[in-house]
Every structure is written in C-alpha cells, then in structure tokens.
Design an enzyme around this catalytic site. Structure first.
Site, short mmCIF file in Angstrom:
data_model
loop_
_atom_site.label_atom_id
_atom_site.label_comp_id
_atom_site.label_asym_id
_atom_site.label_seq_id
_atom_site.Cartn_x
_atom_site.Cartn_y
_atom_site.Cartn_z
N HIS A 1 0.85 -1.20 0.00
CA HIS A 1 0.00 0.00 0.00
C HIS A 1 0.88 1.25 0.00
CE1 HIS A 1 -4.20 -1.56 1.26
NE2 HIS A 1 -3.57 -2.45 0.52
N TYR B 1 -9.26 5.30 7.48
CA TYR B 1 -9.35 5.65 8.90
C TYR B 1 -10.36 6.79 9.00
CZ TYR B 1 -4.96 3.09 9.85
OH TYR B 1 -3.99 2.12 9.98
N PRO C 1 -4.32 0.46 18.92
CA PRO C 1 -4.03 -0.05 17.58
C PRO C 1 -4.08 0.98 16.44
CG PRO C 1 -6.18 -0.80 18.33
CD PRO C 1 -5.53 -0.13 19.50
N LYS D 1 0.92 -0.06 15.08
CA LYS D 1 2.33 -0.10 15.50
C LYS D 1 2.69 -1.32 16.35
CE LYS D 1 3.68 3.39 13.37
NZ LYS D 1 3.82 2.75 12.08
N TYR E 1 3.73 6.82 10.15
CA TYR E 1 2.89 5.68 9.74
C TYR E 1 3.72 4.60 9.05
CZ TYR E 1 -1.16 3.07 8.11
OH TYR E 1 -2.09 2.08 7.91
P1 FAD Z 1 1.69 -11.98 21.59
O1 FAD Z 1 1.22 -12.03 20.21
O2 FAD Z 1 0.72 -11.64 22.68
O3 FAD Z 1 2.35 -13.39 21.93
C1 FAD Z 1 2.71 -13.78 23.23
C2 FAD Z 1 2.67 -15.29 23.35
O4 FAD Z 1 3.08 -15.68 24.66
C3 FAD Z 1 1.26 -15.83 23.16
O5 FAD Z 1 1.26 -16.86 22.21
C4 FAD Z 1 0.87 -16.32 24.56
O6 FAD Z 1 0.00 -17.44 24.52
C5 FAD Z 1 2.23 -16.68 25.15
N1 FAD Z 1 2.24 -16.65 26.61
C6 FAD Z 1 1.60 -15.80 27.44
N2 FAD Z 1 1.84 -16.11 28.71
C7 FAD Z 1 2.66 -17.18 28.70
C8 FAD Z 1 3.24 -17.95 29.73
N3 FAD Z 1 3.02 -17.67 31.02
N4 FAD Z 1 4.02 -18.99 29.39
C9 FAD Z 1 4.26 -19.27 28.07
N5 FAD Z 1 3.72 -18.56 27.05
C10 FAD Z 1 2.93 -17.53 27.37
N6 FAD Z 1 -1.75 -4.58 16.64
C11 FAD Z 1 -1.93 -3.90 15.52
O7 FAD Z 1 -0.97 -3.32 15.02
N7 FAD Z 1 -3.18 -3.88 14.93
C12 FAD Z 1 -4.25 -4.55 15.48
O8 FAD Z 1 -5.34 -4.53 14.93
C13 FAD Z 1 -4.08 -5.26 16.65
N8 FAD Z 1 -5.12 -5.91 17.24
C14 FAD Z 1 -4.90 -6.57 18.41
C15 FAD Z 1 -5.96 -7.21 19.06
C16 FAD Z 1 -5.78 -7.85 20.30
C17 FAD Z 1 -6.94 -8.54 20.99
C18 FAD Z 1 -4.49 -7.84 20.90
C19 FAD Z 1 -4.27 -8.52 22.25
C20 FAD Z 1 -3.44 -7.20 20.24
C21 FAD Z 1 -3.62 -6.56 19.01
N9 FAD Z 1 -2.58 -5.92 18.35
C22 FAD Z 1 -2.78 -5.25 17.20
C23 FAD Z 1 -1.24 -5.91 18.84
C24 FAD Z 1 -0.39 -6.97 18.16
O9 FAD Z 1 -1.16 -8.08 17.82
C25 FAD Z 1 0.69 -7.31 19.15
O10 FAD Z 1 1.51 -6.15 19.29
C26 FAD Z 1 1.54 -8.52 18.77
O11 FAD Z 1 0.77 -9.68 18.85
C27 FAD Z 1 2.74 -8.62 19.70
O12 FAD Z 1 3.38 -9.84 19.53
P2 FAD Z 1 4.07 -10.56 20.75
O13 FAD Z 1 4.71 -11.78 20.16
O14 FAD Z 1 4.90 -9.59 21.50
O15 FAD Z 1 2.90 -10.96 21.76
C1 DHB Z 2 -5.38 -3.18 10.97
C2 DHB Z 2 -5.27 -2.87 12.29
C3 DHB Z 2 -4.82 -1.61 12.66
O1 DHB Z 2 -4.69 -1.29 13.95
C4 DHB Z 2 -4.51 -0.67 11.70
O2 DHB Z 2 -4.11 0.57 12.09
C5 DHB Z 2 -4.61 -1.00 10.38
C6 DHB Z 2 -5.05 -2.27 10.02
C7 DHB Z 2 -5.89 -4.52 10.58
O3 DHB Z 2 -6.15 -5.35 11.46
O4 DHB Z 2 -6.02 -4.76 9.38
#
Ligand code: FAD
Ligand code: DHB
Length: 393
Positions: free
Chosen positions: A75, A204, A296, A300, A388
């Site tokens: 994009h 947005y 979100p 980021k 962005y």
């Molecule tokens: P996570 O993806 O949370 O992974 C952590 C892992 O550790 C998980 O698999 C979990 O099961 C595991 N874990 C937890 N506790 C333990 C334990 N005690 N022992 C062993 N394993 C454990 N970001 C965006 O940019 N856009 C979005 O639309 C967006 N939507 C989101 C929606 C939700 C509901 C959430 C929670 C987050 C969202 N995010 C979004 C943020 C983005 O998904 C996260 O920043 C990203 O997943 C971070 O990755 P991570 O690997 O740090 O953590």
């Molecule tokens: C999506 C999520 C976001 O937070 C964003 O800023 C743009 C796209 C998505 O889930 O597609």
C-alpha cells in the site's frame, strides 16, 4: 523432572518469540520456546494487519518472506475520512518512496511456525505454570509442566516474548521495574469477512458516532473495526447490526460500495498505552507486548515487537559471535527510544480519530481543525506519513 539445556530460552510463541527464534537459529544460536497455548490457538487470534518496511525486511532476513511477497498487498497510501469526505494520504510521495504491506499477523505467525518446524527447532506448546528462575545471576532457566511431566530448561539468557499477560514481566521484582499506563474509555469491535474490501486503500474515519477503520487481508477478505463503548459485548452485535453501524459512519460513496456478508470472526479489543522500563533485568530481556502496548490506531503493535526482536537478536548474536556485550548493555535504551515515539504517534492518532462520549463541543471543533490542517498542510501530512510507514530502526 526432565532437564533440557539451550542457549536462549524464549517464553511465548507469538510473532516476537518465533521471529527471535528464527533469527538466532540462522546465526547458529540455539534456542527453545515455551508456549502456554496450543499452536492452533495461537493461529486463531486475529490481530494486526499492517507491516512497516523494516518489519518486511526483517522477515526476509529470517528467511520467511516468500509468501508475504506473493500474497501481501503493498500500500502506497491510505484514506483519512471525516465530515463525510475521504482525503488521500500519499505515503510514498510524502516519505521519499516508502510503503507498507498489508499481510495479517496470523499469516506471519503461520510462516514462522512452518519455518521453525522445517528447521526442526524445539517448541514446547501447552506449557503450563511456567516459572522463571536465576535471571539475576549466571544460571537462569524456567520450570514448567507439559503433559503432566515437569520440565526444567537451563539456559544462558531468557527472552520474555510472552505478551501483556505473560509471566516474564510479572517475574521481575516490583522495585526493579516502572510501568506507565493509560486506558482509553472505548474499545474496537472487529469483524472479519470474506467480502471484497470497500476501498483498495485502508480508510481511517472519524465520525460523530465513533471511529471506523476499513482494512483488509486480501482482495476477497475484509477486516473492519468500529469504536464501541467498553460496556459492549461482541455477542450484542449481530452481523446486521455491525454492517448497519459501519455504513452509517462511511461517506456516501463508500456506504454504497460496501459489500456485506457473514462474519468469520468478531471480537472486542480494549485500547491501552503501556510501557515497562527498563527492558532488561540481568539475563532476562522483555520484547514485544510483554514490555509495551500501543492503542491499535496506526498499526504499531506488531511492528514494535519486530523492532525489539531486531535489536535483541543483534545483541545476542554479537555476544555469542564476538563476545561483545555492547548490544546487551544498550538493548533497553535502544528499544525504548523507538517505543516512546511509536507510543506518542499511536496516542496522538487515537485521540484525533476517536470522539469521546459526551465530548465538549470545543474538543470536537479542535479535532476537526487539526484534521483539516492535516489534509491541507504538506508539513503536517509528511509528519504523519513518516510515522505511519515507521521511524528508522
Ligand atoms: P503476543 O502475540 O501476545 O504473543 C505472546 C505469546 O506468549 C502468546 O502466544 C501467549 O499465549 C504466550 N504466553 C503468554 N503467557 C505465557 C506464559 N506464562 N508462558 C508461556 N507462554 C505464554 N496490533 C496492531 O498493530 N493492529 C491490530 O489490529 C491489533 N489488534 C490486536 C488485538 C488484540 C486482541 C491484541 C491482544 C493485540 C492486538 N494488536 C494489534 C497488537 C499486536 O497483535 C501485538 O503487538 C503482537 O501480537 C505482539 O506480539 P508478541 O509476540 O509480542 O505478543
Ligand atoms: C489493521 C489494524 C490496525 O490497527 C490498523 O491501524 C490497520 C489495520 C488490521 O487489522 O487490518
């Protein structure tokens, strides 16, 4: 008790943990992952969708970029919608040619899991009651239970990639860590559907009824979000109610073009800004959501997790290869400098785009003036675009 030994023990098989594991493996650093959930559960969580160029580059470096390049959508801009009109933000023109890639977190995780399995690297899923020990000394490790068997993993370093609710940050003594938090009084209700996206670019939108984001996963799969009060439950929202509310918040052309269909998934995510400092405690490092959360708006979260992993993998590879501790020493400060800027951008964009319940009229007018300024000032638009597409790593 069964005893295992590795160089870097990674807690959590989300995108941060899996990507770190892959980068370390490529550089010859042994690692093992403990994950609380099953692999299928991890893949079932629908989350982020937009990758910055530096995240794309890191996935390439990890050797998992092929499907992302084949199926991801590049994009060059997005649309900002307010007062019933859309305004094009030309990211590439404003940033000297940069772009973002729309490719779901689920797919990134899938590709990383496949690569890990192909390399024969060990991941212990369904690891219950993970407990960390010894990270303030020389012999850190963790104990857990897998299939009723007690397991101890001994290691040189622990990478806490276990998200906001994980055990790693919670294992740090309270007087060694500072946390900063802001909770927003609304959430995002997301819906995934096999329908063509309403526009070829992300939209947005700010509307008096609430924020709207029109996103996508492919040319045939859409992801939409609506700002909702925190008191709402996803189960209160039939698909019909969701589509009707979305249509009300779109401009007339988009409302007419919207194709609706049955939802594949619907869930509500709360919005929060959160930072834990520092991000290293002796031989324990925090990375990704374990250390910080952004609201979100601006996408980021996943990208920050990737930049932490870049710094952490470099630090550990440098340590094992050249026996230099500089990357380890500077890990926390390097990460936090980038994190706070992304926190600022996400907080700013969230405030700009989400009307508060019972917002005073002056606030609505000020936000409107800022939006009008944004779409008419090259300088303001360039500042937004620069953030962005992602600040330099
Ligand atoms: P996570 O993806 O949370 O992974 C952590 C892992 O550790 C998980 O698999 C979990 O099961 C595991 N874990 C937890 N506790 C333990 C334990 N005690 N022992 C062993 N394993 C454990 N970001 C965006 O940019 N856009 C979005 O639309 C967006 N939507 C989101 C929606 C939700 C509901 C959430 C929670 C987050 C969202 N995010 C979004 C943020 C983005 O998904 C996260 O920043 C990203 O997943 C971070 O990755 P991570 O690997 O740090 O953590
Ligand atoms: C999506 C999520 C976001 O937070 C964003 O800023 C743009 C796209 C998505 O889930 O597609």
């Amino acid at each position: 008790m069964r005893t295992l030994r590795t160089q870097v023990l990674i807690i959590g098989a989300g995108p941060a943990g899996l990507l770190l594991g892959q980068l370390l493996h490529k550089a010859g650093v042994a690692n093992l992952i403990l994950e609380r959930q099953t692999g299928d559960y991890v893949l079932g969580r629908i989350r982020a969708g937009v990758l910055e160029q530096t995240t794309v580059d890191l996935l390439d470096e990890a050797g998992v970029g092929a499907r992302m390049h084949a199926e991801g959508l590049v994009h060059h801009g997005f649309e900002l919608m307010f007062d019933g009109q859309r305004h094009h933000i030309d990211l590439s023109r404003l940033t000297g040619g940069k772009s973002v890639t729309v490719y779901g977190q689920t797919e990134v995780t899938h590709d990383l899991m496949d690569a890990r399995a192909a390399a024969g690297l060990q991941t212990l899923y369904s690891a219950a009651d993970v407990e960390l020990f010894g990270f303030d000394g020389d012999r850190p490790g963790a104990r857990c239970t897998v299939d009723d068997e007690r397991i101890e993993v001994q290691c040189d370093y622990i990478a806490g990639c276990d998200g906001y609710h994980g055990v790693s940050r919670a294992s740090v003594p309270v007087d060694a860590i500072r946390t900063h938090e802001k909770v927003y009084p609304f959430g995002w209700l997301g819906l995934l559907s096999d329908t063509p996206p309403v526009s070829h670019e992300l939209i947005y939108g700010r509307h008096e009824r609430g924020f709207t984001l029109c996103s996508m996963r492919s040319a045939t799969r859409s992801r939409y979000y609506l700002q909702v009060p925190l008191t709402e439950q996803a189960s209160d929202w039939s698909d019909e109610r969701f589509w009707a509310e979305l249509r009300r918040r779109l401009d007339p052309a988009a409302a007419a073009a919207l194709v609706t269909g049955p939802s594949l998934e619907k869930s509500i995510a709360p919005l929060r800004s959160f930072v834990a400092e520092p991000m290293r405690f002796g031989r324990l490092f925090l990375a990704g959501d374990a250390a910080h959360i952004v609201p979100p708006t601006g996408a980021k979260g996943l990208n920050l997790a990737a930049s932490d992993v870049r710094y952490l993998s470099q630090a550990l590879i440098e340590h094992y290869g050249e026996r230099s501790g500089a990357g380890i020493q500077h890990y926390s400060a390097r990460c936090l400098s980038r994190i706070w800027k992304a926190e600022r951008f996400s907080w700013w964009f969230t405030g700009l785009m989400h009307p508060l319940p019972h917002e005073p009229e002056i606030d609505a007018k000020l936000h409107r003036a800022e939006l009008e300024y944004l779409v008419t000032s090259e300088a303001a638009m360039a500042a937004m675009a620069e953030n962005y597409v992602g600040l330099p790593v």
